[in-house]
Motif scaffolding. Sequence first.
Motif, PDB file in Angstrom:
ATOM      1  N   GLY A 138       0.720  -1.360   0.330  1.00 43.93           N
ATOM      2  CA  GLY A 138       0.158  -0.211  -0.284  1.00 43.93           C
ATOM      3  C   GLY A 138       1.130   1.448  -0.103  1.00 43.93           C
ATOM      4  O   GLY A 138       0.026   2.249  -0.051  1.00 43.93           O
ATOM      5  N   ARG A 139       1.507   0.839  -0.148  1.00 50.99           N
ATOM      6  CA  ARG A 139       3.239   2.060   0.026  1.00 50.99           C
ATOM      7  C   ARG A 139       2.771   2.877  -1.300  1.00 50.99           C
ATOM      8  O   ARG A 139       3.207   2.577  -2.372  1.00 50.99           O
ATOM      9  CB  ARG A 139       4.853   2.417   0.201  1.00 50.99           C
ATOM     10  CG  ARG A 139       4.284   1.453   1.546  1.00 50.99           C
ATOM     11  CD  ARG A 139       6.423   1.275   2.128  1.00 50.99           C
ATOM     12  NE  ARG A 139       6.818   2.514   1.225  1.00 50.99           N
ATOM     13  CZ  ARG A 139       7.785   3.045   1.615  1.00 50.99           C
ATOM     14  NH1 ARG A 139       8.914   1.645   2.290  1.00 50.99           N
ATOM     15  NH2 ARG A 139       8.724   3.712   1.985  1.00 50.99           N
ATOM     16  N   GLU A 169      15.513   4.316   0.812  1.00 50.65           N
ATOM     17  CA  GLU A 169      14.820   2.787   0.483  1.00 50.65           C
ATOM     18  C   GLU A 169      14.637   1.923  -0.768  1.00 50.65           C
ATOM     19  O   GLU A 169      15.109   1.137  -0.541  1.00 50.65           O
ATOM     20  CB  GLU A 169      13.269   3.486   1.136  1.00 50.65           C
ATOM     21  CG  GLU A 169      13.531   3.443   2.758  1.00 50.65           C
ATOM     22  CD  GLU A 169      12.027   3.172   3.107  1.00 50.65           C
ATOM     23  OE1 GLU A 169      11.614   4.783   3.122  1.00 50.65           O
ATOM     24  OE2 GLU A 169      11.470   1.914   3.847  1.00 50.65           O
ATOM     25  N   LEU A 170      14.970   3.100  -1.530  1.00 54.55           N
ATOM     26  CA  LEU A 170      14.455   2.840  -3.216  1.00 54.55           C
ATOM     27  C   LEU A 170      15.921   2.781  -3.486  1.00 54.55           C
ATOM     28  O   LEU A 170      16.068   1.396  -4.370  1.00 54.55           O
ATOM     29  CB  LEU A 170      13.990   3.742  -4.177  1.00 54.55           C
ATOM     30  CG  LEU A 170      12.514   4.399  -3.261  1.00 54.55           C
ATOM     31  CD1 LEU A 170      12.411   5.563  -4.032  1.00 54.55           C
ATOM     32  CD2 LEU A 170      11.601   2.830  -3.421  1.00 54.55           C
ATOM     33  N   ALA A 185      20.521  -1.720  -2.416  1.00 54.77           N
ATOM     34  CA  ALA A 185      21.731  -1.984  -2.135  1.00 54.77           C
ATOM     35  C   ALA A 185      22.790  -2.842  -0.861  1.00 54.77           C
ATOM     36  O   ALA A 185      23.919  -3.342  -1.396  1.00 54.77           O
ATOM     37  CB  ALA A 185      23.027  -0.844  -2.730  1.00 54.77           C
ATOM     38  N   LEU A 186      22.547  -2.385   0.096  1.00 53.28           N
ATOM     39  CA  LEU A 186      22.881  -2.979   1.334  1.00 53.28           C
ATOM     40  C   LEU A 186      22.542  -4.168   1.664  1.00 53.28           C
ATOM     41  O   LEU A 186      23.701  -4.858   2.801  1.00 53.28           O
ATOM     42  CB  LEU A 186      23.153  -1.906   2.422  1.00 53.28           C
ATOM     43  CG  LEU A 186      24.039  -0.520   1.585  1.00 53.28           C
ATOM     44  CD1 LEU A 186      23.906   0.986   2.477  1.00 53.28           C
ATOM     45  CD2 LEU A 186      25.344  -0.496   1.447  1.00 53.28           C
ATOM     46  N   SER A 188      20.250   3.834   6.169  1.00 54.05           N
ATOM     47  CA  SER A 188      19.160   3.451   5.381  1.00 54.05           C
ATOM     48  C   SER A 188      17.907   3.044   5.027  1.00 54.05           C
ATOM     49  O   SER A 188      17.316   3.551   4.120  1.00 54.05           O
ATOM     50  CB  SER A 188      20.132   1.796   4.254  1.00 54.05           C
ATOM     51  OG  SER A 188      19.918   1.571   5.314  1.00 54.05           O
ATOM     52  N   ARG A 189      17.400   3.257   6.230  1.00 53.17           N
ATOM     53  CA  ARG A 189      15.807   3.103   5.907  1.00 53.17           C
ATOM     54  C   ARG A 189      15.057   4.730   6.015  1.00 53.17           C
ATOM     55  O   ARG A 189      14.361   4.354   6.374  1.00 53.17           O
ATOM     56  CB  ARG A 189      15.189   2.121   6.978  1.00 53.17           C
ATOM     57  CG  ARG A 189      15.984   0.450   6.941  1.00 53.17           C
ATOM     58  CD  ARG A 189      15.600  -0.349   8.321  1.00 53.17           C
ATOM     59  NE  ARG A 189      15.952  -1.573   7.988  1.00 53.17           N
ATOM     60  CZ  ARG A 189      14.896  -2.178   7.570  1.00 53.17           C
ATOM     61  NH1 ARG A 189      13.918  -1.960   6.404  1.00 53.17           N
ATOM     62  NH2 ARG A 189      15.591  -3.208   6.884  1.00 53.17           N
ATOM     63  N   ASP A 190      16.377   5.942   6.530  1.00 53.53           N
ATOM     64  CA  ASP A 190      15.603   6.674   7.001  1.00 53.53           C
ATOM     65  C   ASP A 190      15.347   7.947   5.760  1.00 53.53           C
ATOM     66  O   ASP A 190      16.290   7.995   4.627  1.00 53.53           O
ATOM     67  CB  ASP A 190      16.451   7.890   8.084  1.00 53.53           C
ATOM     68  CG  ASP A 190      16.642   6.868   9.319  1.00 53.53           C
ATOM     69  OD1 ASP A 190      14.808   6.030   9.714  1.00 53.53           O
ATOM     70  OD2 ASP A 190      17.496   7.073  10.286  1.00 53.53           O
TER      71      ASP A 190
END
Length: 609
Positions: free
Chosen positions: A13-14, A166-167, A172-173, A607-609
């Motif tokens: 749903g994002r 996030e994209l 990549a990590l 990396s999630r922020d």
Amino acid sequence: MGELKRVVEYFQGRTDWMIFILNRVDNRGADDLPLEVRLEQLKKEIQQELYLPELPDVIPFNARLLYYAQCAWGATALRSESTVSSVERTKFIKALFEDCAKVIKQNTDGDLTVKNWFREREDNLELGNPPDDYQMRRIRFYALKWSGGEALWSCINNRIKESFSELVILPALLDVFNNFDVLDASLNNLIEIRKIDNQEQVKTAREKITKIRQDLQKNVKRIGKDFQKEVEEYIEGLKTDDPKIRIKIKQDAEKKGYQGFSLIFDAVAEVEGDLTKCLIVPMRDAFGNNESAYNIEEKLKEVINPGLAKDIAKSYDNVSRRLEKFENKSDAFYRKVRADDESEIKELEHDEKYVRLLYHTMRQGMKARAEFTLQTKAKQFEEGLQSLVNDQLKRLKVCLSEKELAAINLEEFVIKDLRKKLAKNVLTLPEKLFELPDNIQQNRTQESEVVGTETYYENVTKTRNETYTEEYKSGSCLKQTKTRTRSRPVEYTDTEERTRDVYEDIEYIELFLPSPKLMGEQWLSGVEKGKDSLWDILRNWIINRLDYVSNLFEESAIDIINSAERTLDEQLRLIELNFEEQKQFWDSFEVEKNLITEARKKLENNSRD
């Protein structure tokens, strides 16, 4: 919307991971709603239907305009010179003015300067003067803007800026993080072993690990068989289509903690309903409504890939044209030709060939659609299957648990190594999942038919009147002899020329083809027969996945046990030599390692922020 709903499930749903493109906006008519109004309606419909938290981005797009402009310029950057020849440029710009005249008019209304500039380009083109590179850059500029390409590019850029971590960064990590976690677990075990300062403790640990190795293979196989038996019992029960059994199986699975597993149980029914709605009914009705191949292709493109849609539409077109030569007999189309007429026999062979080709392409389409339907549920399948895998791992981890080995965390090390190796087991279907009975019959018959006439002679008995003279006496007293002429019928034989029909036994070849109604029934029959196979495929997919996990688990466990044994052997040697020096080294090494582990956690959070 139904298809979009499946796709959206992948993204949970994002809306920042989704961009909706409304294509072919150049086909809108004068009686359509203004584009801005239509876009707002569409955004609200999508948000409501897909349960999105906010309105999505919907970009109107005219691919044809941008395509012609891009082809007329070529693949080189705008700051460079175009490598497209004058002939090619003329062809594409001419097509742009012809096919996109409405778009150009709509976007130049109210701006006479731009409108006149485009008219000049069109007039020059008719005189044999295509746009030069400078003019082409300007055409490309307007095409990018008017087509929606600029808005799409801008939207993509904004999305990447907003969700770059996030994209782009996090995906990549992920492999780096997984590999690091395995290394971290390995180093933790190494550090703990290096802290052992008693040879007796080392020997005890060595003996425990050896015992684990001995029991591991036996336990892994036993657990694998238990799960295989459980899955097979589930599937066999579901094949019966008994609602009571299905409910009992679902309740049993949920009781065991197999969350989401019911989605796998419902998969076959969903495939059956989807194929009926999206492929079988539209194709059956197309024959009855005499729809065009173009309409069929456009409908099918919405549910299968364009290549397959085109193949099915082409087969449909060939069959529908050929059926015009057939007689409608009950649930079949009938046609016969003489067995000695080579051209007609060839046509009849083509009739049969194209119907069989339609069945073949339909089977391909049904397979592709069924595979798509199942793969759209891949996330839920993975979750349902993962609940089985997790339970399997709980039982497998017991094989590595030894209280005396608390310092050496084999379990953590093996599980992290296993997670790194696991890859998605993509569900694919076999080529001939749906066998479609075509019920095509070809017979040879003989019929007696008139092939000509012949002349023959026949003796015929005829009758004719023949005259003769007879005497008779006349008078009452004095009789006088008189004569009179009379006639009488006389039979005689004559020969007449006659004609008659000549009959001959003619051999015919008859062809019976299924009617559209019967085609639909046969296709549904193919789906029904394919249900058991589909259950077996799902069963094998689940069992193969569990076997794969078991094998990887065993492989990881053996590798790590081997490593632990080597490390313990090395530790015995170090204790005998310079243990204190080694202990200090590993104490400082642990500090450094923990600092790197903290850095890894911070990197993942960032990396999630």
